[in-house]
Design a protein around this motif. Structure first.
Motif, PDB file in Angstrom:
ATOM      1  N   LEU A 107      19.402  51.334 -59.457  1.00  0.00           N
ATOM      2  CA  LEU A 107      18.117  52.027 -59.395  1.00  0.00           C
ATOM      3  C   LEU A 107      17.030  51.108 -58.857  1.00  0.00           C
ATOM      4  O   LEU A 107      16.198  51.518 -58.036  1.00  0.00           O
ATOM      5  N   ASP A 108      17.042  49.845 -59.308  1.00  0.00           N
ATOM      6  CA  ASP A 108      16.060  48.881 -58.800  1.00  0.00           C
ATOM      7  C   ASP A 108      16.226  48.678 -57.296  1.00  0.00           C
ATOM      8  O   ASP A 108      15.237  48.602 -56.551  1.00  0.00           O
ATOM      9  N   GLU A 109      17.489  48.584 -56.840  1.00  0.00           N
ATOM     10  CA  GLU A 109      17.738  48.412 -55.412  1.00  0.00           C
ATOM     11  C   GLU A 109      17.224  49.616 -54.619  1.00  0.00           C
ATOM     12  O   GLU A 109      16.577  49.466 -53.576  1.00  0.00           O
ATOM     13  N   LEU A 110      17.512  50.828 -55.140  1.00  0.00           N
ATOM     14  CA  LEU A 110      17.077  52.036 -54.435  1.00  0.00           C
ATOM     15  C   LEU A 110      15.554  52.148 -54.413  1.00  0.00           C
ATOM     16  O   LEU A 110      14.967  52.552 -53.405  1.00  0.00           O
ATOM     17  N   LYS A 113      14.301  49.757 -51.833  1.00  0.00           N
ATOM     18  CA  LYS A 113      14.508  50.301 -50.491  1.00  0.00           C
ATOM     19  C   LYS A 113      13.533  51.436 -50.202  1.00  0.00           C
ATOM     20  O   LYS A 113      12.983  51.540 -49.110  1.00  0.00           O
ATOM     21  N   LEU A 114      13.322  52.299 -51.219  1.00  0.00           N
ATOM     22  CA  LEU A 114      12.397  53.413 -51.045  1.00  0.00           C
ATOM     23  C   LEU A 114      10.984  52.911 -50.808  1.00  0.00           C
ATOM     24  O   LEU A 114      10.246  53.450 -49.980  1.00  0.00           O
ATOM     25  N   THR A 120       6.605  51.651 -44.166  1.00  0.00           N
ATOM     26  CA  THR A 120       6.686  51.708 -42.712  1.00  0.00           C
ATOM     27  C   THR A 120       5.908  52.874 -42.123  1.00  0.00           C
ATOM     28  O   THR A 120       5.120  52.704 -41.201  1.00  0.00           O
ATOM     29  N   PRO A 121       6.071  54.118 -42.653  1.00  0.00           N
ATOM     30  CA  PRO A 121       5.281  55.228 -42.114  1.00  0.00           C
ATOM     31  C   PRO A 121       3.792  55.005 -42.259  1.00  0.00           C
ATOM     32  O   PRO A 121       3.010  55.381 -41.402  1.00  0.00           O
ATOM     33  N   THR A 122       3.369  54.377 -43.366  1.00  0.00           N
ATOM     34  CA  THR A 122       1.945  54.119 -43.559  1.00  0.00           C
ATOM     35  C   THR A 122       1.420  53.215 -42.462  1.00  0.00           C
ATOM     36  O   THR A 122       0.351  53.422 -41.899  1.00  0.00           O
TER      37      THR A 122
END
Length: 213
Positions: A107-110, A113-114, A120-122
């Motif tokens: 969960l921490d990895e996800l 990544k999230l 990036t979009p920001t």
């Protein structure tokens, strides 16, 4: 029971008084014998009764002992099964804790990544706001810095030109004190184009021209 010949001879020689004494003594002996027999018989009966009671108690105790042994066997079996279940539950609990730890790490990895994906979009949105035409999107860092310096030089040239314009206008007014100079429509930021005073190309367009060079 037959009396022996010797006893018969003795009894025959005895008188009535002696016979009564013998009978009395014999009766006492018989009664004592009966008492002894009765006592022994009663004691034997008591022993027999106690024996029968002991046998009955032993039988009852044996039956109860069999029931207890059966219950003990069942309880022992149930205890072993319970211990096995407890051991299995402890193992399942440990496995669940290990799985929980792995899921937390995943969960921490996800989430990391999230988080990186949402940043990036920001950044892209900010770039689109600053440069909607995408003029400098493909520039390298060195190229972008070079263009920034060029824009700075252009801005400096504009400031120098504006100062020169104001200085030239002031000199014309001093040199022609009797001449009414028409200054309406005169603007340091305007330029002569096609024989007319016109607004210059916007600074933004100039910047774009510089970047497109």
């Amino acid at each position: 029971m037959r009396i022996s010949d010797a006893d018969q001879s003795i009894l025959a020689s005895m008188g009535p008084e002696s016979i009564r004494n013998v009978v009395a003594e014999s009766s006492v002996a018989v009664f004592k014998l009966l008492e002894v027999a009765t006592f022994l018989n009663g004691r034997e009966c008591k022993y027999l009764r106690e024996r029968d009671e002991a046998r009955a108690n032993a039988k009852d105790f044996g039956e109860r002992l069999s029931v207890v042994e059966k219950d003990l066997s069942s309880e022992t079996k149930a205890l072993k099964e319970s211990q096995g279940k407890v051991a299995q539950l402890e193992k399942d609990l440990q496995d669940a804790k290990d799985e929980e730890g792995k899921l937390k790490e995943r969960l921490d990895e996800l989430e990391e990544k999230l988080s990186s994906m949402t940043l990036t979009p920001t950044s892209d949105e900010e770039e689109k706001k600053v440069d909607p035409a995408g003029t400098y999107a493909s520039f390298s860092r060195a190229g972008l810095i070079s263009k920034i310096y060029e824009v700075g030089d252009l801005q400096l040239e504009l400031e120098v030109g504006s100062s020169s314009f104001r200085n030239a206008l002031a000199q014309l007014q001093i040199l022609n004190p009797g001449v009414q100079l028409v200054t309406e429509g005169l603007d340091e930021m305007k330029e002569v184009r096609d024989g007319q005073i016109a607004s210059p190309i916007s600074t933004k367009k100039k910047f774009n021209l510089v970047f497109n060079l």
